[in-house]
Write an enzyme that holds these catalytic residues in place. Structure first.
Site, short mmCIF file in Angstrom:
data_model
loop_
_atom_site.label_atom_id
_atom_site.label_comp_id
_atom_site.label_asym_id
_atom_site.label_seq_id
_atom_site.Cartn_x
_atom_site.Cartn_y
_atom_site.Cartn_z
N HIS A 83 16.83 -57.02 17.85
CA HIS A 83 16.26 -55.68 18.10
C HIS A 83 16.05 -54.94 16.78
O HIS A 83 14.99 -54.34 16.56
CB HIS A 83 17.20 -54.88 18.99
CG HIS A 83 16.79 -53.44 19.15
ND1 HIS A 83 15.90 -53.02 20.10
CD2 HIS A 83 17.15 -52.33 18.46
CE1 HIS A 83 15.71 -51.72 20.00
NE2 HIS A 83 16.47 -51.28 19.01
N GLU A 84 17.05 -54.96 15.91
CA GLU A 84 16.91 -54.26 14.63
C GLU A 84 15.82 -54.90 13.77
O GLU A 84 15.09 -54.19 13.06
CB GLU A 84 18.25 -54.24 13.88
CG GLU A 84 19.37 -53.50 14.60
CD GLU A 84 18.99 -52.08 15.01
OE1 GLU A 84 18.13 -51.47 14.36
OE2 GLU A 84 19.55 -51.59 16.01
N HIS A 109 12.44 -53.56 14.57
CA HIS A 109 12.04 -52.37 13.82
C HIS A 109 11.44 -52.76 12.46
O HIS A 109 10.49 -52.12 11.99
CB HIS A 109 13.24 -51.45 13.60
CG HIS A 109 13.72 -50.77 14.85
ND1 HIS A 109 12.87 -50.06 15.68
CD2 HIS A 109 14.95 -50.68 15.40
CE1 HIS A 109 13.56 -49.56 16.69
NE2 HIS A 109 14.83 -49.93 16.55
#
Length: 230
Positions: free
Chosen positions: A97-98, A101
């Site tokens: 998920h990170e 980004h």
């Protein structure tokens, strides 16, 4: 609107507590689901970055829990110690998920760009708006402009919370798509990662709803004061 707001605020606080508790239990559960590929969160992150052609972002470990984030300023994927080192479905979900980004940043995802531009103003607004709002309420009859200024500052933080929603959902979508396309996880592990990210996203939804409700409350105070002045 006073009593109505208290009821709504209470409902949102209850929802926030319920979602946070559920999120915690989900991550505890999926932290026990060890990955068959044996990769740590850090290794997952580094591979996702490499597969997306991102060579200028570092994956580092940071202290604390729930401290995972992507920093677009120094281009680092910051993973909490547990996520960085552990080899389970929860760690894989957070790490990917990170990195989602980081991919957003690399491709110029418009909602992330918008949120990044709001950060400096929101940081300043968050530092002073509560005092300005309190002062504005106390001086509403003699100096209503102060409350209006506080509302503008709070509106900026509300907009930030709303803009955050597509950013977070898109990052999770990118993470899950990569995990599936590259066959990083078994079907059961992938379902676990998807479920964990779903509950993480819901915390942002509750926060946005709470911010909107609070903004409307301050607006109602200002409008009520205006009616009395008339």
């Amino acid at each position: 609107m006073g009593m109505s707001y208290l009821i709504l605020a209470g409902a949102i606080m209850l929802a926030s507590w319920a979602v946070s508790s559920r999120l915690k239990s989900k991550f505890e559960h999926y932290s026990k689901m060890q990955l068959q590929n044996g990769m740590s969160g850090a290794e997952i992150a580094e591979k996702m970055l490499a597969d997306n052609g991102i060579r200028d972002v570092r994956v580092i470990s940071v202290a604390g829990q729930l401290t995972d984030h992507y920093n677009p300023v120094n281009k680092t994927v910051n993973l909490s110690e547990a996520v960085y080192n552990q080899r389970n479905a929860a760690a894989a979900a957070v790490a990917a998920h990170e990195c989602g980004h980081a991919v957003q940043h690399a491709v110029g995802y418009q909602w992330l760009t918008m949120r990044s531009k709001l950060v400096p103003f929101v940081n300043v607004a968050s530092s002073y708006m509560q005092w300005i709002l309190i002062g504005g309420i106390l001086l509403m009859n003699s100096f209503p402009q102060l409350l209006l200024f506080g509302i503008v500052l709070f509106a900026a933080t509300t907009i930030f919370s709303i803009v955050t929603l597509p950013v977070e959902y898109d990052a999770s979508h990118r993470a899950l798509a990569w995990l599936e396309n590259k066959r990083m996880l078994t079907p059961q592990e992938h379902d676990g990662a998807k479920d964990a990210l779903k509950w993480a996203a819901r915390t942002y939804v509750v926060a946005a709803l709470g911010s909107i409700a609070t903004l409307l409350y301050y607006v109602s105070i200002y409008m009520g004061g205006g009616s009395r002045r008339d």
